[in-house]
Enzyme design. Structure first.
Site, PDB file in Angstrom:
ATOM      1  N   ASP A   8      -7.107  18.759 -20.409  1.00  0.00           N
ATOM      2  CA  ASP A   8      -5.946  17.923 -20.730  1.00  0.00           C
ATOM      3  C   ASP A   8      -5.846  17.875 -22.257  1.00  0.00           C
ATOM      4  O   ASP A   8      -6.520  18.643 -22.962  1.00  0.00           O
ATOM      5  CB  ASP A   8      -6.065  16.528 -20.076  1.00  0.00           C
ATOM      6  CG  ASP A   8      -7.171  15.682 -20.681  1.00  0.00           C
ATOM      7  OD1 ASP A   8      -7.925  16.184 -21.548  1.00  0.00           O
ATOM      8  OD2 ASP A   8      -7.282  14.502 -20.297  1.00  0.00           O
ATOM      9  N   CYS A  64     -11.982  17.329 -20.296  1.00  0.00           N
ATOM     10  CA  CYS A  64     -11.127  16.190 -20.626  1.00  0.00           C
ATOM     11  C   CYS A  64     -11.933  15.273 -21.548  1.00  0.00           C
ATOM     12  O   CYS A  64     -12.988  15.674 -22.045  1.00  0.00           O
ATOM     13  CB  CYS A  64     -10.604  15.478 -19.386  1.00  0.00           C
ATOM     14  SG  CYS A  64     -11.825  14.663 -18.349  1.00  0.00           S
ATOM     15  N   GLY A  65     -11.433  14.078 -21.793  1.00  0.00           N
ATOM     16  CA  GLY A  65     -12.103  13.212 -22.759  1.00  0.00           C
ATOM     17  C   GLY A  65     -13.515  12.852 -22.334  1.00  0.00           C
ATOM     18  O   GLY A  65     -14.484  13.048 -23.075  1.00  0.00           O
ATOM     19  N   GLY A  69     -12.448  12.368 -15.109  1.00  0.00           N
ATOM     20  CA  GLY A  69     -11.209  12.643 -14.381  1.00  0.00           C
ATOM     21  C   GLY A  69     -11.182  14.057 -13.825  1.00  0.00           C
ATOM     22  O   GLY A  69     -10.840  14.281 -12.651  1.00  0.00           O
ATOM     23  N   MET A  70     -11.562  15.032 -14.654  1.00  0.00           N
ATOM     24  CA  MET A  70     -11.592  16.422 -14.204  1.00  0.00           C
ATOM     25  C   MET A  70     -12.587  16.589 -13.065  1.00  0.00           C
ATOM     26  O   MET A  70     -12.310  17.294 -12.084  1.00  0.00           O
ATOM     27  CB  MET A  70     -11.962  17.346 -15.371  1.00  0.00           C
ATOM     28  CG  MET A  70     -10.863  17.504 -16.407  1.00  0.00           C
ATOM     29  SD  MET A  70      -9.400  18.308 -15.700  1.00  0.00           S
ATOM     30  CE  MET A  70      -8.543  18.830 -17.192  1.00  0.00           C
ATOM     31  N   HIS A  97     -29.918  23.514  -9.232  1.00  0.00           N
ATOM     32  CA  HIS A  97     -30.031  22.652  -8.059  1.00  0.00           C
ATOM     33  C   HIS A  97     -28.721  22.514  -7.281  1.00  0.00           C
ATOM     34  O   HIS A  97     -28.744  22.347  -6.063  1.00  0.00           O
ATOM     35  CB  HIS A  97     -30.491  21.243  -8.474  1.00  0.00           C
ATOM     36  CG  HIS A  97     -31.924  21.200  -8.890  1.00  0.00           C
ATOM     37  ND1 HIS A  97     -32.626  20.031  -9.053  1.00  0.00           N
ATOM     38  CD2 HIS A  97     -32.812  22.195  -9.190  1.00  0.00           C
ATOM     39  CE1 HIS A  97     -33.875  20.295  -9.422  1.00  0.00           C
ATOM     40  NE2 HIS A  97     -34.012  21.605  -9.531  1.00  0.00           N
ATOM     41  N   ARG A 131     -34.473  24.762  -0.792  1.00  0.00           N
ATOM     42  CA  ARG A 131     -34.131  23.405  -0.342  1.00  0.00           C
ATOM     43  C   ARG A 131     -32.790  22.941  -0.927  1.00  0.00           C
ATOM     44  O   ARG A 131     -32.102  22.111  -0.324  1.00  0.00           O
ATOM     45  CB  ARG A 131     -35.237  22.417  -0.717  1.00  0.00           C
ATOM     46  CG  ARG A 131     -35.396  22.179  -2.215  1.00  0.00           C
ATOM     47  CD  ARG A 131     -36.643  21.363  -2.523  1.00  0.00           C
ATOM     48  NE  ARG A 131     -36.750  20.988  -3.931  1.00  0.00           N
ATOM     49  CZ  ARG A 131     -37.148  21.823  -4.903  1.00  0.00           C
ATOM     50  NH1 ARG A 131     -37.474  23.068  -4.613  1.00  0.00           N
ATOM     51  NH2 ARG A 131     -37.222  21.404  -6.152  1.00  0.00           N
TER      52      ARG A 131
HETATM   53  C1  RB5 Z   1      -7.253  10.790 -21.641  1.00  0.00           C
HETATM   54  O1  RB5 Z   1      -7.024   9.739 -22.526  1.00  0.00           O
HETATM   55  C2  RB5 Z   1      -8.515  10.548 -20.841  1.00  0.00           C
HETATM   56  O2  RB5 Z   1      -8.325   9.477 -19.966  1.00  0.00           O
HETATM   57  C3  RB5 Z   1      -8.924  11.795 -20.092  1.00  0.00           C
HETATM   58  O3  RB5 Z   1      -9.100  12.834 -20.985  1.00  0.00           O
HETATM   59  C4  RB5 Z   1     -10.222  11.730 -19.314  1.00  0.00           C
HETATM   60  O4  RB5 Z   1     -11.243  11.193 -20.081  1.00  0.00           O
HETATM   61  C5  RB5 Z   1     -10.108  11.092 -17.988  1.00  0.00           C
HETATM   62  O5  RB5 Z   1     -11.081  11.022 -17.219  1.00  0.00           O
END
Ligand code: RB5
Length: 141
Positions: A8, A64-65, A69-70, A97, A131
């Site tokens: 992002d 991402c930050g 989120g990713m 693992h 395992r």
């Molecule tokens: C963006 O401000 C931020 O929320 C995003 O990059 C990420 O950290 C979300 O999980």
């Protein structure tokens, strides 16, 4: 080796640095974003994860930050094992693992040099099987 990559806005600059740093080693397929303009991370995580979900030979990097989120988006997809890594040790264990097929980087919490080391470690570490395969087989529900 082909590597799918996406970020992002928070991960955009690190994505570009990773692509440049490893340009002679990996062939990157870039799923965006293409600037630091604010975007929504699911719009970039899902297309990449969908492709990896359908092809067991593929690997990816999501940035991402925080990486959270990713990770949350990618791990919704069957057969995707996205590992959030902020150290080389965690990246190695994600491969050894968890047989992670996506490396997730938290751009706002690691330096570029550390990110390069993490990427290098991730792609140079093999799954241990045994395992750990049994445990991975229990992930999909
Ligand atoms: C963006 O401000 C931020 O929320 C995003 O990059 C990420 O950290 C979300 O999980």
């Amino acid at each position: 080796m082909k590597v799918l990559i996406a970020s992002d806005h928070a991960g955009y600059e690190l994505k570009e640095k990773v692509k440049e740093h490893f340009s002679e080693i990996y062939e990157f397929e870039d799923f965006g974003t293409s600037s630091t303009e604010s975007v929504d991370y699911p719009d970039f995580a899902h297309p990449l994860a969908e492709k990896i979900s359908q092809d067991a030979s593929l690997f990816g990097i999501l940035i991402c930050g925080t990486g959270n989120g990713m990770s949350m988006c990618a791990n919704k997809h069957p057969n995707v094992r996205a590992g959030l890594s902020w150290s080389t040790e965690i990246a190695a264990l994600a491969r050894q693992h968890n047989n992670a097929n996506i490396l997730v980087l938290p751009a706002r919490f690691i330096s570029s040099d550390l990110a390069f080391d993490i990427v290098k470690t991730f792609f140079n570490t093999a799954f241990e099987g045994g395992r750990h395969q049994r445990r991975i087989d229990k992930i999909n529900r």
